[in-house]
Enzyme design. Structure first.
Site, PDB file in Angstrom:
ATOM      1  N   HIS A 293      -2.742 -10.815   4.112  1.00 54.22           N
ATOM      2  CA  HIS A 293      -3.875 -11.120   4.990  1.00 54.22           C
ATOM      3  C   HIS A 293      -3.965 -10.040   6.051  1.00 54.22           C
ATOM      4  O   HIS A 293      -2.948  -9.524   6.504  1.00 54.22           O
ATOM      5  CB  HIS A 293      -3.693 -12.486   5.673  1.00 54.22           C
ATOM      6  CG  HIS A 293      -4.972 -13.036   6.204  1.00 54.22           C
ATOM      7  ND1 HIS A 293      -5.458 -12.717   7.446  1.00 54.22           N
ATOM      8  CD2 HIS A 293      -5.888 -13.855   5.641  1.00 54.22           C
ATOM      9  CE1 HIS A 293      -6.615 -13.333   7.636  1.00 54.22           C
ATOM     10  NE2 HIS A 293      -6.907 -14.033   6.553  1.00 54.22           N
TER      11      HIS A 293
ATOM     12  N   ASP B  60      -6.618 -18.552  -0.198  1.00 53.37           N
ATOM     13  CA  ASP B  60      -7.130 -18.546  -1.579  1.00 53.37           C
ATOM     14  C   ASP B  60      -6.077 -18.908  -2.606  1.00 53.37           C
ATOM     15  O   ASP B  60      -6.427 -19.245  -3.748  1.00 53.37           O
ATOM     16  CB  ASP B  60      -7.718 -17.165  -1.899  1.00 53.37           C
ATOM     17  CG  ASP B  60      -9.005 -16.950  -1.145  1.00 53.37           C
ATOM     18  OD1 ASP B  60      -9.030 -16.089  -0.250  1.00 53.37           O
ATOM     19  OD2 ASP B  60      -9.964 -17.685  -1.403  1.00 53.37           O
TER      20      ASP B  60
HETATM   21  C1  SDX Z   1      -9.638 -14.187   2.559  1.00 53.59           C
HETATM   22  O1  SDX Z   1     -10.166 -12.028   6.940  1.00 53.59           O
HETATM   23  C2  SDX Z   1     -10.090 -13.257   6.681  1.00 53.59           C
HETATM   24  O2  SDX Z   1      -9.871 -14.075   7.538  1.00 53.59           O
HETATM   25  C3  SDX Z   1     -10.310 -13.629   5.222  1.00 53.59           C
HETATM   26  C4  SDX Z   1     -10.070 -15.087   4.867  1.00 53.59           C
HETATM   27  C5  SDX Z   1     -11.086 -15.991   5.500  1.00 53.59           C
HETATM   28  O3  SDX Z   1     -10.776 -17.170   5.723  1.00 53.59           O
HETATM   29  O4  SDX Z   1     -12.246 -15.536   5.677  1.00 53.59           O
HETATM   30  O5  SDX Z   1      -8.771 -15.465   5.280  1.00 53.59           O
HETATM   31  C6  SDX Z   1     -10.199 -15.308   3.361  1.00 53.59           C
HETATM   32  O6  SDX Z   1     -10.354 -13.302   2.212  1.00 53.59           O
HETATM   33  C7  SDX Z   1      -8.163 -14.170   2.278  1.00 53.59           C
HETATM   34  C8  SDX Z   1      -7.725 -12.891   1.497  1.00 53.59           C
HETATM   35  C9  SDX Z   1      -8.109 -13.065   0.019  1.00 53.59           C
HETATM   36  N1  SDX Z   1      -7.831 -11.785  -0.700  1.00 53.59           N
HETATM   37  C10 SDX Z   1      -6.801 -11.656  -1.510  1.00 53.59           C
HETATM   38  O7  SDX Z   1      -5.957 -12.521  -1.691  1.00 53.59           O
HETATM   39  C11 SDX Z   1      -6.757 -10.308  -2.223  1.00 53.59           C
HETATM   40  C12 SDX Z   1      -5.323  -9.799  -2.270  1.00 53.59           C
HETATM   41  N2  SDX Z   1      -4.943  -9.435  -0.899  1.00 53.59           N
HETATM   42  C13 SDX Z   1      -5.083  -8.084  -0.502  1.00 53.59           C
HETATM   43  O8  SDX Z   1      -5.891  -7.222  -1.185  1.00 53.59           O
HETATM   44  C14 SDX Z   1      -4.829  -7.834   0.978  1.00 53.59           C
HETATM   45  O9  SDX Z   1      -3.709  -8.510   1.350  1.00 53.59           O
HETATM   46  C15 SDX Z   1      -5.963  -8.133   1.940  1.00 53.59           C
HETATM   47  C16 SDX Z   1      -7.218  -7.489   1.522  1.00 53.59           C
HETATM   48  C17 SDX Z   1      -6.149  -9.601   2.066  1.00 53.59           C
HETATM   49  C18 SDX Z   1      -5.548  -7.587   3.303  1.00 53.59           C
HETATM   50  O10 SDX Z   1      -5.269  -6.287   3.096  1.00 53.59           O
HETATM   51  P1  SDX Z   1      -5.011  -5.218   4.267  1.00 53.59           P
HETATM   52  O11 SDX Z   1      -4.825  -5.861   5.570  1.00 53.59           O
HETATM   53  O12 SDX Z   1      -6.055  -4.175   4.137  1.00 53.59           O
HETATM   54  O13 SDX Z   1      -3.599  -4.686   3.852  1.00 53.59           O
HETATM   55  P2  SDX Z   1      -3.386  -3.426   2.934  1.00 53.59           P
HETATM   56  O14 SDX Z   1      -4.334  -3.466   1.794  1.00 53.59           O
HETATM   57  O15 SDX Z   1      -3.380  -2.223   3.820  1.00 53.59           O
HETATM   58  O16 SDX Z   1      -1.920  -3.683   2.339  1.00 53.59           O
HETATM   59  C19 SDX Z   1      -0.787  -3.431   3.150  1.00 53.59           C
HETATM   60  C20 SDX Z   1       0.343  -3.270   2.166  1.00 53.59           C
HETATM   61  C21 SDX Z   1      -0.008  -2.301   1.042  1.00 53.59           C
HETATM   62  O17 SDX Z   1       1.201  -1.715   0.603  1.00 53.59           O
HETATM   63  P3  SDX Z   1       1.287  -0.115   0.585  1.00 53.59           P
HETATM   64  O18 SDX Z   1       0.145   0.325  -0.364  1.00 53.59           O
HETATM   65  O19 SDX Z   1       1.024   0.331   2.013  1.00 53.59           O
HETATM   66  O20 SDX Z   1       2.633   0.156   0.036  1.00 53.59           O
HETATM   67  O21 SDX Z   1       0.628  -4.510   1.524  1.00 53.59           O
HETATM   68  C22 SDX Z   1       0.337  -4.387   0.119  1.00 53.59           C
HETATM   69  C23 SDX Z   1      -0.539  -3.172  -0.061  1.00 53.59           C
HETATM   70  O22 SDX Z   1      -0.327  -2.600  -1.347  1.00 53.59           O
HETATM   71  N3  SDX Z   1      -0.407  -5.567  -0.262  1.00 53.59           N
HETATM   72  C24 SDX Z   1      -0.293  -6.171  -1.439  1.00 53.59           C
HETATM   73  C25 SDX Z   1      -1.158  -7.268  -1.366  1.00 53.59           C
HETATM   74  N4  SDX Z   1      -1.777  -7.293  -0.172  1.00 53.59           N
HETATM   75  C26 SDX Z   1      -1.312  -6.237   0.508  1.00 53.59           C
HETATM   76  N5  SDX Z   1       0.457  -5.886  -2.523  1.00 53.59           N
HETATM   77  C27 SDX Z   1       0.322  -6.742  -3.577  1.00 53.59           C
HETATM   78  N6  SDX Z   1      -0.495  -7.823  -3.563  1.00 53.59           N
HETATM   79  C28 SDX Z   1      -1.247  -8.115  -2.494  1.00 53.59           C
HETATM   80  N7  SDX Z   1      -2.035  -9.183  -2.508  1.00 53.59           N
END
Ligand code: SDX
Length: 377
Positions: free
Chosen positions: A262, A313
């Site tokens: 998140h 989610d």
């Molecule tokens: C919602 O914003 C809100 O409030 C949203 C929400 C709401 O109520 O409106 O809460 C609802 O959208 C929840 C999120 C749903 N999305 C997912 O579940 C998709 C999977 N999650 C990710 O793509 C990610 O965690 C985000 C998009 C939710 C947040 O991403 P960020 O803050 O941009 O973090 P990032 O992409 O920079 O990741 C940081 C690190 C990375 O590692 P490195 O590449 O730096 O080594 O964490 C890793 C990412 O690869 N990482 C994950 C991951 N999420 C982050 N690795 C594997 N699986 C994941 N899900």
């Protein structure tokens, strides 16, 4: 850099506006609507009462609640021409695309669209909140070549959604489970879809246009579209014993595991706490704990190997699946709740009366001469 604050691509931790609606504490995992804790709302409130709180900043009295429930009931039915429009769409059209298209068309049937008063916009908030479930469930009937089920003129938002899905009134527990899920999804500060709504409302575009922007943003798999991907992952994994090998393989391929991580929470998403419990209870009630047990195994593995927590989610996926909701209706269900938060933020943005227009740090080519076409080779 020119005195403008530097930022990163995702606006991490950038404070874009002030708001009275929702407060998130990402470190403590706290979420409140107008100061009222999400745990209390999930345990004691209803979606209708929570929507009233988001729109008006206070919990309704009995009379006010009865009135807003009546207004929602009266606004559930769609104009017949809107249903005609839905019949023109190919049955393969995704439910989120149907939602986006139909909400856009609803503007054309709003007789007082030129009335920009707060009262008119508050009426639109109720109309849109009532209409989104009807659009989704009507589409589900149309694409399955069944006569759409007329919305109930009584009962809760949640019960009506399930009734329109199945043609039968749900049992009390099932309706309550969906009602709690709707409360948990109602608002979440400046998430991507709410921010999209506020940017659009900031130009003084109408409420329909602002909601279309929000629906578009929510449809992406990094935001609301994640819940549908989670249940598809669970179906692919199939059994608890396959979890470890599946995840080992996915992480080795640097895949994102949907439902985890998140932008704001650095600890448990307080909404996941309730959804996890509901997933377990539904598993026990249906006698099929597979979805919950697989989810728990995935959660433990990802916590251990990626240090990531489940977000809203992750467990909503198995909850909706066990409630009998078709997989590709998961995100429209999210929208059927978040419409209350979106419209609350749109009303607040209209009151702010301010265009939202940040800057971009220019990193492109330096100034170059214009070369006439004939000299470009
Ligand atoms: C919602 O914003 C809100 O409030 C949203 C929400 C709401 O109520 O409106 O809460 C609802 O959208 C929840 C999120 C749903 N999305 C997912 O579940 C998709 C999977 N999650 C990710 O793509 C990610 O965690 C985000 C998009 C939710 C947040 O991403 P960020 O803050 O941009 O973090 P990032 O992409 O920079 O990741 C940081 C690190 C990375 O590692 P490195 O590449 O730096 O080594 O964490 C890793 C990412 O690869 N990482 C994950 C991951 N999420 C982050 N690795 C594997 N699986 C994941 N899900």
């Amino acid at each position: 850099f020119g005195g403008i604050a530097m930022t990163t691509e995702g606006l991490e931790d950038v404070v874009a506006t002030t708001s009275r609606i929702c407060d998130l504490d990402g470190k403590l995992g706290k979420l409140t609507y107008y100061g009222i804790d999400i745990h209390d709302l999930a345990r004691h409130s209803s979606f209708e009462e929570t929507a009233y709180l988001l729109w008006h900043g206070v919990l309704p009295t009995k009379t006010q609640l009865a009135e807003v429930e009546q207004q929602l009931h009266a606004s559930r039915a769609l104009p017949s021409r809107i249903i005609d429009l839905m019949h023109l769409l190919p049955p393969s059209t995704s439910p989120m695309d149907v939602l986006r298209t139909t909400v856009s068309a609803l503007a054309a049937f709003d007789d007082d669209l030129n009335d920009k008063s707060t009262a008119a916009d508050e009426r639109r908030a109720i109309r849109l909140t009532a209409a989104l479930p009807t659009i989704t469930m009507t589409w589900n009937s149309i694409r399955e070549k069944r006569n759409p089920v007329e919305p109930l003129q009584t009962g809760t938002h949640a019960a009506n959604m399930l009734y329109m899905l199945t043609g039968k009134e749900p049992d009390a527990y099932t309706a309550h489970a969906l009602d709690v899920a709707l409360i948990l999804h109602a608002d979440h500060e400046l998430n991507a879809s709410t921010f999209a709504a506020r940017v659009t409302a900031g130009t003084k575009a109408d409420m329909y246009a602002s909601v279309v922007a929000a629906i578009s943003a929510l449809s992406g798999p990094l935001h609301g579209g994640a819940n549908e991907q989670v249940i598809r992952m669970l179906l692919r994994i199939g059994e608890v014993r396959n979890v470890e090998s599946y995840l080992e393989d996915a992480l080795a391929r640097k895949e994102r595991i949907m439902g985890f991580g998140h932008r704001v929470y650095r600890t448990e998403d307080p909404r996941a706490t309730h959804l996890r419990a509901m997933s377990q209870e539904l598993g026990e009630r249906t006698g099929d704990l597979r979805w919950y047990e697989m989810s728990r195994a995935i959660e433990e593995y990802i916590k251990e190997h990626k240090g990531l927590n489940a977000n809203v989610d992750f467990y909503s996926a198995s909850v909706y699946y066990m409630l009998g909701i078709p997989i590709d209706l998961d995100t429209p269900i999210f929208a059927s709740s978040r419409i209350s938060g979106w419209t609350a933020h749109i009303l607040e943005q209209y009151a702010n009366n301010r265009l939202i227009r940040p800057r971009a740090e220019y990193v492109g080519a330096k100034v170059t001469e214009y070369v006439p076409l004939e000299q470009r080779g």
